[in-house]
Design a protein around this motif. Structure first.
Motif, short mmCIF file in Angstrom:
data_model
loop_
_atom_site.label_atom_id
_atom_site.label_comp_id
_atom_site.label_asym_id
_atom_site.label_seq_id
_atom_site.Cartn_x
_atom_site.Cartn_y
_atom_site.Cartn_z
N TRP A 178 -2.12 -6.82 7.16
CA TRP A 178 -1.89 -5.76 6.16
C TRP A 178 -2.62 -6.04 4.85
O TRP A 178 -2.54 -5.28 3.92
CB TRP A 178 -0.38 -5.62 5.91
CG TRP A 178 0.30 -5.20 7.18
CD1 TRP A 178 0.36 -3.94 7.69
CD2 TRP A 178 0.95 -6.06 8.11
NE1 TRP A 178 1.01 -3.96 8.90
CE2 TRP A 178 1.39 -5.25 9.18
CE3 TRP A 178 1.20 -7.44 8.16
CZ2 TRP A 178 2.07 -5.77 10.28
CZ3 TRP A 178 1.89 -7.95 9.25
CH2 TRP A 178 2.32 -7.12 10.30
N ILE A 193 0.48 -9.94 -7.55
CA ILE A 193 -0.93 -10.11 -7.17
C ILE A 193 -1.61 -11.11 -8.10
O ILE A 193 -2.35 -11.99 -7.66
CB ILE A 193 -1.66 -8.75 -7.22
CG1 ILE A 193 -1.13 -7.85 -6.12
CG2 ILE A 193 -3.16 -8.93 -7.10
CD1 ILE A 193 -1.76 -6.47 -6.11
N PHE A 240 -6.82 -3.40 0.55
CA PHE A 240 -5.50 -2.83 0.85
C PHE A 240 -4.79 -2.33 -0.41
O PHE A 240 -4.09 -1.34 -0.40
CB PHE A 240 -4.62 -3.86 1.58
CG PHE A 240 -4.13 -4.98 0.70
CD1 PHE A 240 -4.93 -6.08 0.44
CD2 PHE A 240 -2.87 -4.91 0.12
CE1 PHE A 240 -4.48 -7.09 -0.39
CE2 PHE A 240 -2.42 -5.93 -0.70
CZ PHE A 240 -3.22 -7.01 -0.96
N TYR A 241 -5.05 -3.03 -1.52
CA TYR A 241 -4.29 -2.71 -2.74
C TYR A 241 -4.68 -1.37 -3.34
O TYR A 241 -3.96 -0.81 -4.12
CB TYR A 241 -4.45 -3.82 -3.79
CG TYR A 241 -5.76 -4.54 -3.72
CD1 TYR A 241 -6.90 -3.97 -4.28
CD2 TYR A 241 -5.87 -5.77 -3.06
CE1 TYR A 241 -8.13 -4.61 -4.18
CE2 TYR A 241 -7.10 -6.41 -2.96
CZ TYR A 241 -8.22 -5.84 -3.51
OH TYR A 241 -9.42 -6.47 -3.41
N TYR A 242 -5.85 -0.86 -2.97
CA TYR A 242 -6.21 0.45 -3.50
C TYR A 242 -5.38 1.55 -2.86
O TYR A 242 -5.28 2.65 -3.38
CB TYR A 242 -7.69 0.76 -3.23
CG TYR A 242 -8.63 -0.24 -3.87
CD1 TYR A 242 -8.50 -0.56 -5.22
CD2 TYR A 242 -9.63 -0.85 -3.13
CE1 TYR A 242 -9.36 -1.47 -5.80
CE2 TYR A 242 -10.49 -1.76 -3.70
CZ TYR A 242 -10.35 -2.07 -5.04
OH TYR A 242 -11.20 -2.97 -5.62
N LYS A 243 -4.83 1.22 -1.70
CA LYS A 243 -4.18 2.27 -0.92
C LYS A 243 -2.68 2.26 -1.07
O LYS A 243 -1.99 3.09 -0.47
CB LYS A 243 -4.52 2.08 0.56
CG LYS A 243 -6.01 2.16 0.86
CD LYS A 243 -6.26 1.84 2.32
CE LYS A 243 -7.68 1.44 2.59
NZ LYS A 243 -7.76 0.49 3.69
N THR A 244 -2.15 1.32 -1.80
CA THR A 244 -0.70 1.24 -1.87
C THR A 244 -0.26 0.84 -3.26
O THR A 244 -1.04 0.92 -4.20
CB THR A 244 -0.19 0.25 -0.80
OG1 THR A 244 1.24 0.23 -0.86
CG2 THR A 244 -0.72 -1.14 -1.02
N PHE A 245 0.97 0.43 -3.38
CA PHE A 245 1.55 0.01 -4.66
C PHE A 245 1.54 1.15 -5.67
O PHE A 245 1.43 0.93 -6.86
CB PHE A 245 0.78 -1.18 -5.26
CG PHE A 245 0.76 -2.40 -4.39
CD1 PHE A 245 1.90 -2.82 -3.73
CD2 PHE A 245 -0.40 -3.16 -4.27
CE1 PHE A 245 1.87 -3.98 -2.94
CE2 PHE A 245 -0.43 -4.31 -3.50
CZ PHE A 245 0.71 -4.72 -2.82
N MET A 246 1.54 2.40 -5.19
CA MET A 246 1.46 3.50 -6.15
C MET A 246 2.84 4.09 -6.44
O MET A 246 3.02 4.81 -7.40
CB MET A 246 0.54 4.59 -5.62
CG MET A 246 -0.92 4.19 -5.71
SD MET A 246 -2.02 5.39 -4.97
CE MET A 246 -2.03 4.92 -3.26
#
Ligand code: FAD
Ligand code: NAD
Ligand code: FMN
Ligand code: ZN
Lengths: 91, 417, 197, 981
Positions: free
Chosen positions: D120, D145, D125-131
């Motif tokens: 994962w 992070i 990956f971080y561009y796509k989540t944590f929003m």
């Protein structure tokens, strides 16, 4: 780092000089109007290529020089004193 | 196409990440569009996004000569703030900051906007008074600002040398809502979201000429053929003069060189953005751990994207002077961008002498923070053929009028801004 | 009241003696007392000025990058049409008066005796030490006795005049910036050792 | 017990001397000649670090600057230096190093759990989540992070060491002192050129250091160079960047090989080298191969293993497998065998070659047509899996503790590329080599793909000779070149072995081949996009050994040749460089020079509190014991001026001699007001505008002769004004015969101000009739002061009867003391900048805060000064509507309605009913002595119309609102009676 060949002092480091703008514009005379001064002070060709520009050999002989320099390669092709003229080669 | 989310990450992780698709399509250009945006940096992509999102204009192409986000958007030090003095500027940048604050959700893309605080140090009465004037101007316009004394500075950034430098630190102006965002992600996020709304993002398509008829724009010539549109917006940063030359007019812009640097990766060390008041230097730490830092212009026009050694030395010297602990760390990489400098340091978002041709330009070294609002206002100006009140002052002919927006009083020298 | 001896700009920091590392060929530093005037040619009168310089000072006005010496004075080219004349310290204003008289109508004369100060450095370490701040090539193939150049060292404007093969370099700096310049020189020379005479 | 893997003989190691060091608190020994890496290997330490993202165990991978794994925190306390490559640290006695990027111990790093989440945590990956939820990004996700990312820890303490800059010039700069570089320097030196040979290693030699048979040639070359007076060999010097116009930057590590810098020596020196011609002889970096588990400690570049054996006398493993794609790497197997290791197998995807045959003859088990498809072990390599090229499955297992890898060589083209040379693809070498130079530069040896020592040396000699010739030197005599058989370094194109498990293309940043493919799938297909999306080649090694491998994986995914994909752009620095070195000596207190007036010692003796005015030091005020606080001192000093007499050092004002037949004409064009009408012996207040019509500077300028003028400027603008004059003389009016000389340093100046100033001045100035008639306000004359020549000006900034006296700077102390003596009877007091500021605010004189680059003459109430006729700078553009707009804020005086309420500059002015809209701001504020209370100057919209009314000075930053009355800015003696007294 530019090495600018001062006609008086020889090639010197860029750190000794300060850039002073496009040297192809000339200050309008006493009869210049706002439009003329506006163009002189603000409107720029800003070429991507050869430009004739003012540099002062500030930490050296203090002369204002006209420098023909390429704004992409940074090549300096010619340097003359303030009253000299430089032709801008075709791009 | 499905949006991004933690859930999708989970799912794709289980499927070997095989289901991800292009973040934006790679279409061939169509013969014509309603609007063409030249320049696939943050500003161009944001313009396209807001044209589609706010004004419903979706038949839009963004033409980028190289890769999107590889211009200044991809090489800046990522500082986002709205701590401006003049009302025209602070209202605009505050609008931008508000857009930043919900950009992730608007775009469905994590641009890693991080409001870690922007702290501008001052070292003497004159600087403090100027900071006061600016901070109070912000507060009166409803923008957050705080003035810190030396203890406050120490608490915010303990590594700053308050006393031993040539110019002891007196205090700082802090905007807590300021911070940084992930530069590349801004371009990619706007591209992703604009694409999802139908915008064609066309890379490797350089505009080489303008199609003009009767003083009005009809389209552009490109390395991938002619593309027609009744409206064209320029968002090409340092290349603006080249494009306006194609349209037959000159603008008050000089293209200058600005360097930036990154250190090796480090464990968290500097939490906010700090700028030195006694020399050209500012620094922040990226989420990856690199210290991202920069200074002033190299001092002469250049389209060359490469910096010079003496200016780098000055930046490093200012750095250790502000934070002596930096001395033992290491610089990893340096690079440079080409800046569209204006004679008063403020931008242009406006119509041009050519009908149907618009521009957002003149961002100097401060346009990253403007990205959303620049796109928003540029889109408005294109869609309505008139400026929004937020960008009404950002005209090309303000110098004729003597209505300069000179934040720092540096005068009409492009290289001094 | 009569004129006292002027205070030297480096009086507070140039302590005679050995400083820095104990090397066997330290940088030798002396502070010659000089009067100096800046001579600025009137437009089109350079030839006449050269003639007057020869007559009054016994030296040929040097071209760019050069210095000329006579028994009791030197002239260093400093900028187009400008020379810095120097002579051993004499009566206050005497050199300026002499130059003004000699060059009346040919040049403007500005006394700089208090505005500039000269630091002479010599010895085998001189070039090496200067290279720690000076951007110019002082190698014998590029520079030499009789050569002079204005540059900047450690953010301070500095006129370098090589007077001798040995080599001896005379460094002329602004009086109000002489202290930080001297500080730089001491730091740069510390690893070779400095002898202030 | 110590150094179980040390060979008894051989290499550049001084076994007679023992050096003690610690790593993660454990004590070890090594020898001079060791790097930290070689010493750790000699002691059997395999696990040295943790990777960036997954915290995987990592060992020593290379033997040079390209090291991605073995990064340590070197030294302790304030000298702790994170991310230091163990492979380039020269061992010294007492060295202390720690592993980094771990939570817990190196062996049990809690963060290694990240590896379990790897599916994962792929690229981007971080561009796509944590929003969601939005607020969690900054509070939860990002801190997590940030903590996990990053490598070593900075000390956070001021660096105790010193650094310096240095400048060099040469005819030929040779970068790299391998066979090619040594030969190049020798050839150029023999031709008579001034040569600098820079080598990052402590020992010149490059690959020659791994060739005992050629040691004689290496020494002879060094001896020859030593005998050439114009050749300078600079070891421990890394050339980090190639800039425009033949300028290169280098850092010399002067004292890093010592426990700490010896007295007087810097830690490092940053060289700026200006070279007429440059020979790049920077060698090559060995290429990794991406195969599952290629990051296990014990996997090492083949050349590194060879180097550890040959140069350092260390056996990097006992049971070694070689995985190579070209003959050049086979020497590693022979070297390891000589060193006493068992060569378990040689794995080579090729069918046959000269080196393979020789290896078979040596009795090695050569697995032709094979590839390594996996590794076994955890924190140390235990075995290697080998299979037929392209076959599926796990293959055969071999027990081994060292896997030597070589996928070919990457020519070190960094500097050539930075100099502007294009990179061209060499299909035989499967590598990019420098194309046609743009600057005066040429590459030689391995860095342009010429492999083999003999060939490299010959190439270097030719390049050195050509460079010297290009710099204008005649051809040089030839000299003996080394002879050595050359192995073929042209690799078989095997970039990646696909299989289960992570195959890394960037070891430091944990970028895998799968990440590169993912990047392509998501449209980040260009190498520059892929780099940014995956962080490939963005670590401290900048992809030196794996950069091209990532590009090759991307190429395969794109279905295009590697040549089309290319490499990410090369940028400074070739290797990370110390911040302190780049900064040099001009830091901290010496960040800018401190400019002192001739009276500095006088002020010091008076106990002055100092203030920075630009780079000048000026007295702020002179505290006395009886003063309760700073304000007490300031008010006392100001009161002395208003009531008696004060003395102040005004030497910092810029002074320019303007002389020549056209000087008056020139000044008329420079100043907005007229000067040509000024008689000799008089001064006039002058205003300069910028060409855009904004006020530039002000000051009093005197005519001291028919053609001679003494111009004064503000302290801050002295430099800019001089440049402004020079520029216009050169560019706009070259026909004017005017000479300019800065005489700021020549003249010190003292102001004597106050009702009793005349008596005081009379007490020490001779040669002037000081009566008001003979020497009125604005008179100027030469005089004698305390026996020295001086110039007296009757000008006033304070608003009192005042004189300024200028004297040659060397006499300043003498004159000051004479003035103090003359003033003693009148109660003279020195006053500093604070009192000066107070006085001028009371008087309504503008200064820096008002002349802030945004104000016009009209704004400041000086509009009537602009002459109506004749050209002058700023005349035309000052007439633009925006600048003549009557609604612009105008200068006003301000006084607190409640005198005890403090006001501050930077407060904004609001109308009592103005709904918080700013109508202007306070530019300067002070307490007053004329009429006690707080006063200020400000710029206020419709200022004149609002005279007498109340405004509110709002300072939300300080939580203050103060009622102010708008008054004339001329709060003290508006009729100017006192100055003319
Ligand atoms: C070193 C550095 C540091 C900076 N730091 C900050 C900071 O901390 N904070 C901040 O707010 N701002 C900062 N900036 C400024 C900021 O980066 C820019 O103002 C902003 O990113 C500009 O975005 P843009 O979209 O206008 O330009 P770009 O991102 O440069 O996009 C313009 C695009 O136009 C394309 N283009 C040009 N000509 C053509 C053509 N003929 N046809 C097609 N396409 C063309 C270019 O390829 C480019 O991709 C910094 C800039 C630099 C260089
Ligand atoms: N370790 C190896 O096995 C290895 C590596 C490269 C080349 N080779 C072989 O070396 C021979 C070629 O000799 P060569 O002279 O071309 O290469 P070389 O590797 O022997 O020498 C290059 C030298 O340049 C130095 N260097 C590189 N970049 C530098 C920089 N930026 N600043 C200062 N110094 C720098 C290196 O430290 C090295 O000493 C051939 O035999 C080739 O096959 C072997
Ligand atoms: C905010 C920021 C952080 C960066 N961090 C790194 C980094 O950690 N490692 C690295 O190699 N480059 C880093 N870079 C620099 C890029 O590699 C690259 O040099 C820069 O985007 C300019 O592109 P160019 O060098 O290809 O012209 C960073 C750039 C920016 C703008
Ligand atoms: Zn010069």
């Amino acid at each position: 780092m530019l090495r600018i060949p001062c006609p008086h002092c020889g090639a010197r480091d860029e750190a000794e000089f300060s850039y002073r703008g496009d040297a192809t514009v000339t200050r309008p005379g006493a009869d210049g109007d706002i439009a003329a001064f506006h163009d002189y002070l603000y409107t720029r060709t800003n070429p991507r290529g050869w430009q004739v520009e003012w540099w002062q050999h500030a930490a050296g002989c203090r002369a204002f020089l006209k420098v023909l320099r390429h704004t992409v390669t940074h090549e300096i092709r010619a340097v003359v004193t303030a009253t000299g003229t430089l032709e801008v080669p075709p791009a | 196409m499905a949006g991004y989310s933690g859930f999708r990450i989970l799912l794709e992780g289980l499927r070997g990440n095989s289901g991800w698709r292009e973040a934006w399509r790679k279409p061939d250009p169509k013969p014509s569009y309603d609007v063409i945006i030249v320049g696939g940096g943050g500003h161009g992509l944001a313009t396209a996004f807001y044209l589609a999102e706010v004004h419903g204009i979706r038949n839009v192409a963004v033409l980028e000569r190289g890769l999107i986000g590889q211009g200044n958007t991809g090489r800046n030090t990522t500082i986002v703030r709205s701590n401006y003095l003049l009302p025209e500027n602070n209202n605009f940048y505050e609008h931008s900051l508000k857009l930043w604050e919900r950009l992730e959700q608007s775009l469905g893309y994590n641009v890693m906007m991080s409001q870690r605080g922007v702290l501008n140090l001052f070292h003497n009465d004159a600087q403090r008074n100027a900071a006061m004037r600016r901070g109070n101007s912000m507060r009166l316009n409803g923008i957050d600002a705080e003035i810190l004394d030396r203890e406050g500075v120490k608490a915010m950034c303990p590594l700053v040398d308050l006393d031993n430098g040539r110019y002891p630190v007196m205090g700082g102006l802090l905007q807590r809502r300021g911070g940084t965002a992930r530069h590349d992600a801004v371009a990619w996020g706007f591209a992703h979201a604009a694409d999802a709304r139908g915008v064609d993002i066309i890379e490797h398509c350089e505009v080489t000429g303008m199609i003009l008829e009767g003083g009005a724009i009809q389209g552009v010539r490109t390395t991938r053929g002619e593309i027609r549109a009744p409206k064209v917006g320029l968002a090409v940063a340092g290349h603006t003069s080249t494009l306006t030359a194609m349209a037959g007019f000159r603008v008050p812009i000089e293209t200058h060189l600005l360097q930036a640097f990154v250190s090796e990766g480090l464990k968290p060390l500097i939490d906010c953005v700090v700028t030195f008041g006694a020399g050209h230097f500012y620094i922040s730490q990226s989420d990856k751990g690199g210290l991202v830092f920069g200074g002033g212009l190299d001092g002469y026009p250049s389209y060359g994207q490469r910096g010079t050694l003496p200016e780098a030395e000055h930046v490093y010297a200012a750095g250790v002077s502000m934070i002596p602990a930096l001395g033992r760390l290491r610089g990893l990489r340096s690079w440079a961008g080409v800046m569209d400098m204006t004679p008063d340091g403020s931008p242009y978002i406006c119509r041009t002498p050519v009908r149907g041709l618009y521009m957002t330009a003149g961002w100097c070294y401060g346009g990253f923070k403007a990205t959303p609002a620049s796109g928003w206002c540029h889109a408005w100006t294109i869609a309505k053929d008139e400026p929004h009140s937020l960008n009404a002052a950002f005209t090309l002919d303000r110098f004729r009028e003597g209505r300069m927006l000179d934040e720092r009083g540096n005068g009409p020298h492009f290289w001094a801004q | 009241m009569s004129a006292p001896e002027p205070t030297h700009p480096l009086a507070a920091c140039a302590t005679p003696g050995r400083h820095g590392a104990p090397g066997d060929a330290p940088l030798r530093v002396t502070l010659p007392r000089r009067d100096m005037v800046q001579v600025m040619a009137r437009r089109g009168r350079e030839d006449a000025l050269a003639e007057a310089a020869r007559a009054a000072f016994g030296l040929a006005l040097p071209p760019a990058g050069q210095a000329a010496a006579a028994p009791d004075a030197t002239a260093v080219w400093i900028q187009p049409g400008h020379w810095l004349f120097a002579a051993p310290r004499g009566m206050e204003g005497a050199l300026a008066a002499r130059a003004a008289a000699a060059f009346a109508g040919l040049a403007a004369v500005a006394d700089q005796s208090h505005g500039r100060t000269t630091i002479a450095v010599s010895g085998p370490a001189a070039r090496r030490v200067l290279a720690r701040g000076c951007r110019l090539d002082l190698h014998p193939r590029a520079f030499g006795p009789g050569r002079a150049a204005a540059t900047q060292i450690a953010h301070v404007g500095c006129l370098i005049h090589q007077t001798d093969e040995a080599p001896v370099f005379e460094l002329t700096v602004f009086a109000t910036l002489a202290e930080p310049f001297f500080h730089w020189l001491m730091e740069a020379g510390a690893q070779d050792g400095v002898l202030i005479e | 017990m110590s150094q179980p893997h040390r060979l008894p003989t051989g290499g550049h190691i001084d076994r007679a001397t023992r050096l003690a060091f610690t790593f993660d608190g454990r004590r070890y020994e090594g020898h001079p000649g060791d790097t930290l890496a070689s010493a750790l290997l000699a002691n059997g330490v395999r696990l040295v670090g943790r990777s960036f993202k997954y915290h995987r165990p990592r060992g020593i991978f290379s033997a040079g600057v390209e090291e991605p794994n073995a990064l340590v925190e070197l030294r302790e306390g304030a000298r702790r230096e994170p991310n230091t490559r163990a492979t380039v640290i020269e061992l010294f006695d007492g060295l202390v190093a720690q592993s980094q990027n771990r939570r817990g111990s190196l062996a049990f790093d809690w963060m290694a759990a990240a590896g379990l989440l790897a599916p994962w945590l792929g690229a981007g990956f971080y561009y796509k989540t944590f929003m969601w939820p939005a607020a969690w990004w900054e509070r939860v996700y990002e801190p997590m992070i940030r903590r996990a990312a990053g490598l070593g820890r900075a000390s956070g303490l001021p660096d105790p060491d010193r650094y310096e800059a240095a400048h060099a010039h040469c005819d030929v700069l040779v970068v790299g002192a391998g066979a090619a570089g040594l030969a190049a320097a020798r050839a150029a030196g023999a031709a008579g050129a001034r040569v600098i040979l820079a080598e990052q290693d402590a020992l010149p030699g490059g690959d020659l250091l791994n060739e005992p048979a050629l040691e004689g040639w290496r020494r002879a070359a060094l001896a020859a160079l030593d005998a050439m007076p114009e050749v300078t060999v600079m070891p421990r010097t890394t050339v980090f960047g190639f800039y425009d116009h033949g300028v290169l930057g280098a850092v010399e590590r002067v004292s890093d090989h010592l426990p700490e810098p010896p007295p007087h020596l810097p830690r490092q020196r940053a060289w700026t080298i200006r070279a007429r011609e440059v020979v790049l002889a920077t060698g090559a970096h060995e290429r990794l191969i991406a195969f599952p588990g290629n990051d296990r400690p014990g996997v090492m570049l083949a050349g590194a293993a060879r180097g550890y054996a040959r140069r350092h006398g260390v056996r990097a493993g006992e049971a070694a497998v070689l995985f190579a794609t070209h003959d050049g790497a086979y020497e590693a197997a022979h070297a390891m065998a000589e060193a006493g290791a068992r060569i378990v197998a040689i794995v080579d995807p090729r069918q046959d070659s000269a080196a393979m045959q020789r290896a078979r003859e040596a009795g090695f088990d050569v697995r032709a047509g094979s590839e390594v498809c996996g590794t076994v072990g955890h924190a140390a390599l235990r075995g290697v899996s080998v299979r037929r090229v392209g076959a599926a499955g796990r293959g055969d297992a071999f027990a081994a503790d060292l896997l030597m890898v070589s996928g070919g060589w990457n020519p070190a083209v960094h500097l050539a590329s930075m100099s502007g040379a294009p990179l061209v693809w060499d299909e035989a070498l499967l590598a990019f080599i420098p194309g046609a130079p743009v600057q005066r530069e040429r590459s030689a040896g391995a860095c342009r793909g010429v492999h083999g020592i003999a060939a490299a040396a010959a190439d270097g000699a030719a390049a050195g000779r050509a460079a010297a010739e290009a710099a204008g030197f005649a051809a040089s005599p030839s000299f003996a070149l080394p002879e050595a058989p050359a192995a073929d370094c042209r690799p078989f194109a095997l970039w990646e072995v696909k299989g289960r498990g992570k195959a890394f293309v960037d070891l430091q940043d944990d970028v895998t081949a799968a990440d590169m493919r993912l990047a392509h799938r998501e449209g980040f297909s260009h190498i520059e996009h892929a780099k940014r999306y995956t962080t490939h080649a963005m670590g401290t090694d900048q992809g030196k050994s794996g950069g091209i491998v990532g590009a090759a994986v991307l190429a395969e995914a794109r279905g295009e040749p590697v040549a089309r994909v290319g490499l990410p752009r090369f940028r400074p620095y070739t290797a990370p460089i110390a911040w302190g070195a780049m900064a040099g000596e001009g830091v901290g207190r010496h960040f800018q020079p401190t400019r002192r007036t001739a009276l500095h010692a006088v002020h010091d003796a008076l106990g002055a509190v100092w203030l920075d005015a630009g780079i000048w030091k000026r007295p702020a005020y002179y505290p006395r014991k009886e003063d309760a606080d700073a304000w007490a001192s300031v008010l006392r000093e100001a009161r002395a001026v208003r009531e008696r007499v004060g003395i102040c050092d005004v030497s910092t004002l810029g002074k320019i001699l303007v002389e020549g037949p056209d000087a008056a004409t020139f000044l008329d064009r420079i100043y907005a007001n007229t000067f040509s009408t000024l008689p000799v012996g008089r001064a006039r207040y002058g205003l300069m505008l910028r060409e855009d019509g904004i006020v530039f500077d002000d000051g009093t300028t005197s005519r001291i002769g028919p053609e001679s003028w003494f111009v004064t400027t503000t302290t801050a603008q002295a430099g800019p004004v001089m440049q402004h004059l020079e520029f216009h003389l050169a560019s706009a009016w070259p026909e004017l015969d005017v000479s300019l000389a800065s005489v700021t340093d020549q003249w010190a100046a003292i102001a004597i101000a106050g009702p009793r100033a005349r008596e005081v001045v009379a007490g020490f100035v001779q040669g002037i009739d000081l009566s008001n008639e003979a020497f009125p306000f604005m008179a100027v004359a030469d005089c004698t002061a305390a026996g020295v020549p001086a110039r007296l000006f009757r000008i006033s900034f304070s608003g009192e009867l005042a004189y300024e006296i200028a004297m040659p700077a060397g006499y300043a102390t003498h004159v000051w003391q004479a003035a103090m003596a003359a003033g003693a009877a009148h109660g003279i007091e020195p006053y500093g900048m604070e009192a000066l500021g107070l006085l001028r605010i009371e008087k309504g004189h503008v200064a820096g805060p008002e002349l802030n680059g945004q104000t016009t003459a009209q704004d400041l109430g000086l509009g009537r000064m602009l002459k109506k006729k004749g050209d002058f700078i700023g005349r035309v553009l000052a007439q633009r509507p925006g600048l003549t707009d009557p609604s612009r804020p105008r200068l006003v005086g301000l006084r607190s309605v409640d005198p005890s309420r403090q006001i501050r500059a930077g407060s904004h002015l609001l109308l009592p009913d103005g709904k918080g809209r700013s109508e202007g701001w306070i530019t300067s504020a002070t307490r007053s002595v004329v009429e006690p209370g707080w006063i200020g100057l400000g710029l206020l919209r419709e200022g004149e119309a609002r005279m007498g009314s109340e405004v509110i000075a709002a300072n939300p930053l300080m939580g203050e609102e103060v009622r102010m009355r708008v008054v004339s800015p001329h709060m003290h003696d508006p009729e100017n009676i006192r100055v003319r007294a």
